[in-house]
Design a protein around this motif. Sequence first.
Motif, short mmCIF file in Angstrom:
data_model
loop_
_atom_site.label_atom_id
_atom_site.label_comp_id
_atom_site.label_asym_id
_atom_site.label_seq_id
_atom_site.Cartn_x
_atom_site.Cartn_y
_atom_site.Cartn_z
N GLN A 178 0.84 -1.20 0.00
CA GLN A 178 0.00 0.00 0.00
C GLN A 178 0.88 1.26 0.00
OE1 GLN A 178 -2.95 0.60 -0.67
NE2 GLN A 178 -4.04 -1.29 -0.34
N HIS A 204 0.38 3.41 -3.31
CA HIS A 204 -0.75 4.28 -2.96
C HIS A 204 -0.84 5.45 -3.95
CE1 HIS A 204 -3.48 6.82 -0.68
NE2 HIS A 204 -3.82 5.70 -0.06
N THR A 260 -3.75 -0.51 -6.55
CA THR A 260 -4.23 -0.46 -5.17
C THR A 260 -5.47 -1.32 -5.00
OG1 THR A 260 -3.30 1.75 -4.85
CG2 THR A 260 -5.01 1.07 -3.32
#
Length: 171
Positions: free
Chosen positions: A28, A32, A51
């Motif tokens: 993540q 991101h 994601t």
Amino acid sequence: MNYFELFQIPVSLTVDTAELSVRYRDLQRQFHPDNVAAQSDAIKLASMQKTVEINNAYNTLKNPLACAEYLLMLQGIDLRSEQHTVKDTAFLMEQLEWREELDDLQNKPDESAISQFQSRVKQHYQRYFQSLERQLADAQFNEAADTLRKLKFIQKMKDELDKLEESLFDL
């Protein structure tokens, strides 16, 4: 893309959820969308898609039944798009009996009876889950698919019993 490869974990029904969570957070952070906010729309879209893919993989692998379904899908057995049902008549009869017992408990809630029923259902779940683990380990994929179908029935019953138990606390 293989979810196990994405998270760099062994292909297994019993996923180390602590390791999975660490790798999830790392992925993540790496992908991101905020990391590419100043980039082109195409790069932002690719980041968003990655994601979503990471989230789907994480949610699949952390749930044992979803993970089993994914493992079967990797072997060419896609339970989501099939029309097969459980053909084990003894199991189906048991499910009908459980359904009647649940209906009785919903009409006349009894905390002790609910607890005993939950215990029985949990034992069945554990027994079938152990069978599923063995079948997957032994590459008995068709048998594993049948066991997974049964586990999904049992999981629904567990969920309904949990809701019933929760409703007792709302009174």
